[in-house]
Design a protein around this motif. Structure first.
Motif, PDB file in Angstrom:
ATOM      1  N   LYS A 218       0.834  -1.139  -0.053  1.00 45.58           N
ATOM      2  CA  LYS A 218       0.067  -0.031   0.021  1.00 45.58           C
ATOM      3  C   LYS A 218       0.960   1.286   0.017  1.00 45.58           C
ATOM      4  CE  LYS A 218      -4.153  -1.968   2.119  1.00 45.58           C
ATOM      5  NZ  LYS A 218      -4.979  -1.900   3.166  1.00 45.58           N
ATOM      6  N   LEU A 219       1.926   1.196   0.608  1.00 52.23           N
ATOM      7  CA  LEU A 219       3.014   2.416   0.595  1.00 52.23           C
ATOM      8  C   LEU A 219       3.561   2.474  -0.780  1.00 52.23           C
ATOM      9  CD1 LEU A 219       4.622   2.157   4.032  1.00 52.23           C
ATOM     10  CD2 LEU A 219       2.710   3.256   3.522  1.00 52.23           C
TER      11      LEU A 219
ATOM     12  N   TYR B 169      13.073   6.072  -1.144  1.00 53.14           N
ATOM     13  CA  TYR B 169      12.171   6.691  -0.332  1.00 53.14           C
ATOM     14  C   TYR B 169      11.052   5.845   0.426  1.00 53.14           C
ATOM     15  CZ  TYR B 169      14.437  10.519  -2.346  1.00 53.14           C
ATOM     16  OH  TYR B 169      15.595  11.635  -2.689  1.00 53.14           O
ATOM     17  N   ILE B 170      10.983   4.615  -0.034  1.00 52.44           N
ATOM     18  CA  ILE B 170       9.685   3.843   0.663  1.00 52.44           C
ATOM     19  C   ILE B 170      10.693   2.539   1.055  1.00 52.44           C
ATOM     20  CG2 ILE B 170       7.494   2.769   0.451  1.00 52.44           C
ATOM     21  CD1 ILE B 170       6.879   4.851  -1.604  1.00 52.44           C
TER      22      ILE B 170
ATOM     23  N   PRO C 113      13.552   2.911   3.776  1.00 47.52           N
ATOM     24  CA  PRO C 113      13.264   3.284   5.336  1.00 47.52           C
ATOM     25  C   PRO C 113      12.113   2.364   6.083  1.00 47.52           C
ATOM     26  CG  PRO C 113      12.821   5.064   3.707  1.00 47.52           C
ATOM     27  CD  PRO C 113      13.030   4.004   2.927  1.00 47.52           C
ATOM     28  N   ALA C 114      11.104   1.721   5.037  1.00 49.77           N
ATOM     29  CA  ALA C 114      10.271   1.035   5.885  1.00 49.77           C
ATOM     30  C   ALA C 114      11.056  -0.361   6.313  1.00 49.77           C
ATOM     31  CB  ALA C 114       9.082   0.541   4.610  1.00 49.77           C
TER      32      ALA C 114
ATOM     33  N   PRO D  34      13.453   7.695  15.734  1.00 48.33           N
ATOM     34  CA  PRO D  34      12.309   8.101  17.001  1.00 48.33           C
ATOM     35  C   PRO D  34      10.996   7.529  16.631  1.00 48.33           C
ATOM     36  CG  PRO D  34      13.117   9.959  15.722  1.00 48.33           C
ATOM     37  CD  PRO D  34      13.860   8.750  15.133  1.00 48.33           C
ATOM     38  N   TRP D  35      10.583   7.378  15.520  1.00 51.52           N
ATOM     39  CA  TRP D  35       9.243   7.229  15.210  1.00 51.52           C
ATOM     40  C   TRP D  35       8.829   5.439  15.708  1.00 51.52           C
ATOM     41  CZ3 TRP D  35      12.829   6.373  11.530  1.00 51.52           C
ATOM     42  CH2 TRP D  35      12.958   5.326  10.909  1.00 51.52           C
TER      43      TRP D  35
ATOM     44  N   ASN E  75       8.019   6.160  19.288  1.00 52.24           N
ATOM     45  CA  ASN E  75       6.604   6.672  19.325  1.00 52.24           C
ATOM     46  C   ASN E  75       5.479   5.677  19.008  1.00 52.24           C
ATOM     47  OD1 ASN E  75       7.457   9.177  20.071  1.00 52.24           O
ATOM     48  ND2 ASN E  75       7.713   9.629  17.906  1.00 52.24           N
ATOM     49  N   SER E  76       5.704   4.789  17.946  1.00 50.09           N
ATOM     50  CA  SER E  76       4.754   3.853  17.851  1.00 50.09           C
ATOM     51  C   SER E  76       4.808   2.823  18.952  1.00 50.09           C
ATOM     52  CB  SER E  76       5.214   2.897  16.364  1.00 50.09           C
ATOM     53  OG  SER E  76       6.233   2.429  16.647  1.00 50.09           O
TER      54      SER E  76
ATOM     55  N   ARG F 299      -2.134   5.660   4.734  1.00 49.79           N
ATOM     56  CA  ARG F 299      -1.048   5.372   3.995  1.00 49.79           C
ATOM     57  C   ARG F 299      -0.029   6.348   4.413  1.00 49.79           C
ATOM     58  NH1 ARG F 299      -2.525   1.824  -1.248  1.00 49.79           N
ATOM     59  NH2 ARG F 299      -4.398   1.018  -0.545  1.00 49.79           N
TER      60      ARG F 299
ATOM     61  N   MET G  27       3.723   7.606   5.682  1.00 53.09           N
ATOM     62  CA  MET G  27       5.098   7.014   5.875  1.00 53.09           C
ATOM     63  C   MET G  27       5.287   6.973   7.377  1.00 53.09           C
ATOM     64  SD  MET G  27       5.674   5.954   2.979  1.00 53.09           S
ATOM     65  CE  MET G  27       4.736   6.376   1.897  1.00 53.09           C
ATOM     66  N   PRO G  28       5.504   5.780   8.205  1.00 51.14           N
ATOM     67  CA  PRO G  28       5.637   5.850   9.836  1.00 51.14           C
ATOM     68  C   PRO G  28       6.623   6.635  10.108  1.00 51.14           C
ATOM     69  CG  PRO G  28       5.318   3.768   8.951  1.00 51.14           C
ATOM     70  CD  PRO G  28       5.376   4.662   7.738  1.00 51.14           C
ATOM     71  N   TRP G  29       7.783   6.791   9.095  1.00 52.69           N
ATOM     72  CA  TRP G  29       9.179   7.274   9.759  1.00 52.69           C
ATOM     73  C   TRP G  29       9.135   8.925   9.422  1.00 52.69           C
ATOM     74  CZ3 TRP G  29       8.313   3.954   5.794  1.00 52.69           C
ATOM     75  CH2 TRP G  29       8.434   4.083   4.486  1.00 52.69           C
TER      76      TRP G  29
ATOM     77  N   TYR H 124       4.621  12.155  14.679  1.00 53.89           N
ATOM     78  CA  TYR H 124       4.693  11.119  13.783  1.00 53.89           C
ATOM     79  C   TYR H 124       3.324  10.480  13.782  1.00 53.89           C
ATOM     80  CZ  TYR H 124       9.673  11.205  13.729  1.00 53.89           C
ATOM     81  OH  TYR H 124      11.045  11.489  13.718  1.00 53.89           O
TER      82      TYR H 124
ATOM     83  N   SER I 292       2.054   7.686  13.985  1.00 53.47           N
ATOM     84  CA  SER I 292       1.374   6.812  15.193  1.00 53.47           C
ATOM     85  C   SER I 292       0.982   7.583  16.215  1.00 53.47           C
ATOM     86  CB  SER I 292       2.670   5.855  15.670  1.00 53.47           C
ATOM     87  OG  SER I 292       3.820   6.917  16.218  1.00 53.47           O
TER      88      SER I 292
END
Lengths: 251, 239
Positions: free
Chosen positions: A146-147, A164-165, A168-169, A244-245, A248-249, B80, B82-84, B126, B128
């Motif tokens: 989906k991304l 870019y996707i 990082p993913a 850092p994300w 947070n998640s 959708r 981007m989580p980052w 972010y 999330s």
């Protein structure tokens, strides 16, 4: 803080058990030296520099092997994750190699690479390659479709989607691979230093075994565990700073 | 920008069966119009939208855009994001592929979008940490920053609660009236179709069965007789 306090209970209990076992001479001091003796010899090895020298040599080997593994496993994992053709091409060979423990190859490694540093690097490389390769591969391969569709709607090229996707993913997965890989490198150290080493923590342990010095063996084992833990904690700390994300998640 | 569908058709084939997701459809979407495609689940609405976006290839027929290189934006059912990336970085995500200078966009358009979409206080957050409604606003911002000629929206508000959905519908209407983009909006919610659409297309089993113009000015009152009649007409069309 609470977690830290909880985590210290078991080591203290084990230390107490160790002390009791040696105080009441349940095991012979030749088999299990007391904590006092072990800490005294630890102090002596620190003071005369033997321990630091061996730690330095072992760390240098581990990091050299680990960085060699990173240099090959990361690009290979990314390429295999991106290209079905390349993945099909490499997979049977890698699958075969994955199931061969590096220690089983020691005789051949000695024959091919001699008894110098190269053979030790090869063992550490083999031990740390697969966790990193497999995690990188699965991180890239299992990128959320989906991304990637978002990238298509934004008119990204294949390279831009990868850069870019997908990359990082895949970072959390790659980080797990790096962490496992570093741990495996460290664990493979004894195997690597079995090969005619004249320095390093593994050598220190093997030499102490031959000299019937279980106190030095224990110092070596404790050092391996403590340094391995410090490396792991440092790695996780840096990871949290860089991603850092993730923090947070999790929150 | 006008879009012309010429006998556009999509069939999915498996070894045992063939499913027609979109029967041959000939249709025109005019410039600066708010088009709604409404229908039950599985009637081919999303397939039509994905074909327009180029995410699927048609089995036959074609789509002719007035401009040979159309700028198409797509807002999905889920944000959708981007989580980052932070909110601001997610909005700016679409300009990563631009080779020209994007400084002006970053300096003026992004703050404007953050303000318009009510995201100023969330710029460095972010995904999330965002609510569903906020995340969908960011997704809308990411599409709007592209300055697309056409915006395709696939049930973008369907997962949101009533109040959040209502707020976003108003935001979208304001943006449409201000910027007059062509919008093709898929929904299964009849009230949403009536509140937003200038033109409502009803789909059933892969075909567009009704094409209804809505000559009622915006800020529509759902209890007015005109709207109630329209609602009846749409419901009969869908059934």
């Amino acid at each position: 803080m609470k977690h830290w306090k909880n985590g210290i209970i078991l080591p203290l209990a084990l230390l107490l058990l160790w002390w009791l076992l040696t105080k009441y001479k349940i095991f012979s001091p030749y088999l299990l030296p007391s904590p006092q003796t072990t800490f005294v010899i630890f102090g002596q090895l620190c003071l005369d520099g033997t321990l630091w020298q061996n730690i330095y040599v072992s760390l240098a080997r581990v990091f050299a092997g680990f960085f060699c593994a990173c240099a090959v496993a990361l690009p290979l994992g990314i390429i295999c994750g991106r290209s079905r053709y390349f993945s099909d091409f490499c997979w049977p060979t890698l699958e075969f190699l994955r199931h061969v423990p590096p220690l089983a190859s020691i005789p051949l490694i000695i024959l091919w690479f001699g008894i110098d540093e190269a053979s030790k690097l090869v063992i550490i490389f083999l031990a740390s390659f697969f966790p990193l390769f497999l995690n990188t591969y699965s991180g890239i391969k299992n990128c959320d479709k989906k991304l990637l569709e978002v990238g298509s709607t934004l008119h990204f090229t294949a390279w831009q989607k990868a850069r870019y996707i997908q990359l990082p993913a895949a970072l959390p997965s790659i980080t797990v691979g790096l962490q496992l890989s570093l741990g495996y490198s460290w664990r493979a150290l004894i195997g690597a230093e079995l090969i005619a080493a004249s320095s390093g923590i593994g050598y220190m342990i093997l030499d102490a075994e031959q000299m019937s010095r279980p106190d030095i063996v224990l110092v070596g084992i404790l050092c391996i565990g403590i340094i391995g833990s410090i490396m792991d904690w440092s790695f996780m700390y840096v990871t949290k700073l860089l991603m850092p994300w993730q923090e947070n998640s999790e929150a | 920008m006008t879009i012309q569908l010429n006998a556009l058709n999509k069939v999915y084939s498996t070894p045992s069966t063939t499913v027609t997701a979109l029967a041959p459809t000939t249709l025109t979407f005019t410039e600066h119009s708010f088009n709604i495609i409404v229908g039950k689940s599985g009637c081919g609405k999303t397939t039509l939208l994905r074909l327009l976006a180029g995410l699927e290839l048609p089995s036959s027929g074609n789509i002719a855009f007035e401009n040979p290189n159309p700028k198409i934006g797509f807002v999905f059912q889920e944000p959708r994001l981007m989580p980052w990336l932070t909110v601001t970085e997610n909005i700016a995500f679409g300009i990563k592929n631009k080779t020209t200078d994007t400084g002006e966009l970053a300096n003026t358009r992004i703050p404007f979008l953050l303000a318009t979409l009510g995201l100023e206080n969330f710029a460095q957050i972010y995904p999330s940490q965002l609510s569903g409604g906020m995340a969908q606003r960011v997704a809308l911002g990411r599409t709007l920053l592209q300055n697309p000629d056409i915006i395709l929206m696939d049930e973008p508000f369907s997962a949101l609660d009533y109040f959040t959905r209502h707020g976003l519908q108003q935001t979208l209407l304001e943006l449409f009236q201000k910027e007059r983009k062509s919008i093709i909006f898929v929904t299964h919610d009849v009230e949403e179709a009536i509140l937003l659409g200038e033109r409502i297309l009803i789909m059933q089993k892969g075909s567009v069965t009704s094409d209804i113009s809505v000559p009622i000015p915006y800020q529509r009152d759902l209890s007015s007789p005109l709207v109630i009649n329209l609602r009846k007409q749409i419901l009969i069309g869908i059934e």
